[in-house]
Design an enzyme around this catalytic site. Structure first.
Site, short mmCIF file in Angstrom:
data_model
loop_
_atom_site.label_atom_id
_atom_site.label_comp_id
_atom_site.label_asym_id
_atom_site.label_seq_id
_atom_site.Cartn_x
_atom_site.Cartn_y
_atom_site.Cartn_z
N ILE A 52 47.14 34.52 45.35
CA ILE A 52 48.33 34.17 44.58
C ILE A 52 49.55 34.87 45.14
CG2 ILE A 52 49.44 34.39 42.32
CD1 ILE A 52 46.70 33.86 41.05
N GLY A 66 46.89 39.13 48.37
CA GLY A 66 45.94 38.25 47.70
C GLY A 66 46.35 36.79 47.75
N GLY A 108 50.40 43.22 45.18
CA GLY A 108 49.25 42.38 45.49
C GLY A 108 49.60 41.20 46.37
N TYR A 113 38.31 44.10 32.07
CA TYR A 113 39.34 43.24 32.67
C TYR A 113 40.11 42.50 31.59
CZ TYR A 113 41.29 39.54 35.68
OH TYR A 113 42.12 38.67 36.33
#
Length: 240
Positions: free
Chosen positions: A14, A12, A9, A148
């Protein structure tokens, strides 16, 4: 000797902040992304001045075999930072199976299997670091984010269990649980909703990606050499 870290990731908010922080500290990086190649290319340009080796890797972690595309391209490795993720909003009654599978694949199945595939590299060295970026909702749960929250809670259980399994091998496993962070994942909220969330947070603002990245760097450092199996909550006092 070069140190190598894999960031899933990495395209993204972060993930990019983590990449910049670690590159500044001398890490070479494997940078995973799925669809946002433009973001990764922009990140590569930012990292060039640091002089490390930066390797983009494309893989779709919403599928059950996404991890195989990553593990086959990893050679030397000192750390894994699992940042890959997506959000899923709505009532549980409206959740479709394909949505649930995608959430579990990206947050649970692929991190677990990717770690399993790469673990021998750490075992041979007798050292390694694994950090999972989980969520405040994995600690306390959120209405309208049931799938989630369940996935993020599973990540925390994964960290606690694996940390015990590999501690004697010199491998540390920890999690970071951010609250609301000013990243593109917040773009689904209106300005009024963001203002309301900020009002609920004791520190009165959203977190910054750089604040999460600084904590990743700390957990990777020798200053954290006796820390494993822990969840570092970074949420401005929103949940304690």
């Amino acid at each position: 000797m070069k140190k190598y870290a894999l960031i899933t990731g990495a395209s993204g908010g972060i993930g990019q902040a983590v990449a910049c922080n670690l590159a500044a500290k001398g890490y070479s990086l494997y940078l995973h992304y799925n669809k946002n190649e433009q973001s990764i290319m922009g990140l590569m340009d930012k990292l060039l001045p640091y002089g490390g080796e930066y390797i983009p890797i494309q893989a779709d972690l919403t599928t059950s075999i996404g991890y195989k595309s990553i593990s086959s391209q990893i050679f030397s490795l000192d750390a894994i930072i699992h940042c890959g993720g997506n959000s899923q909003y709505g009532l549980l009654l409206d959740l479709q199976q394909e949505e649930a599978e995608a959430v579990m694949n990206i947050h649970v199945l692929n991190p677990l299997m990717l770690t399993k595939e790469l673990l021998p590299k750490f075992l041979r060295k007798g050292s390694g670091n694994i950090i999972v970026i989980t969520s405040i909702w994995g600690q306390t749960g959120a209405a309208c984010e049931v799938a989630y929250s369940a996935a993020k809670g599973a990540q925390i259980a994964f960290v606690k269990a694996l940390s015990k399994e590999v501690a004697l091998n010199g491998i540390r496993v920890n999690a970071i649980a951010p609250g609301a962070v000013a990243t593109p994942m917040m773009e689904g909220f209106t300005p009024e909703e963001v203002e309301q969330i900020s009002f609920e947070i004791p520190m009165g603002r959203l977190g910054l990606p750089e604040e999460i990245a600084g904590s990743v760097a700390f957990l990777l450092s020798d200053d954290a050499s006796y820390i494993t199996g822990q969840v570092l909550a970074i949420n401005g006092g929103w949940y304690t």
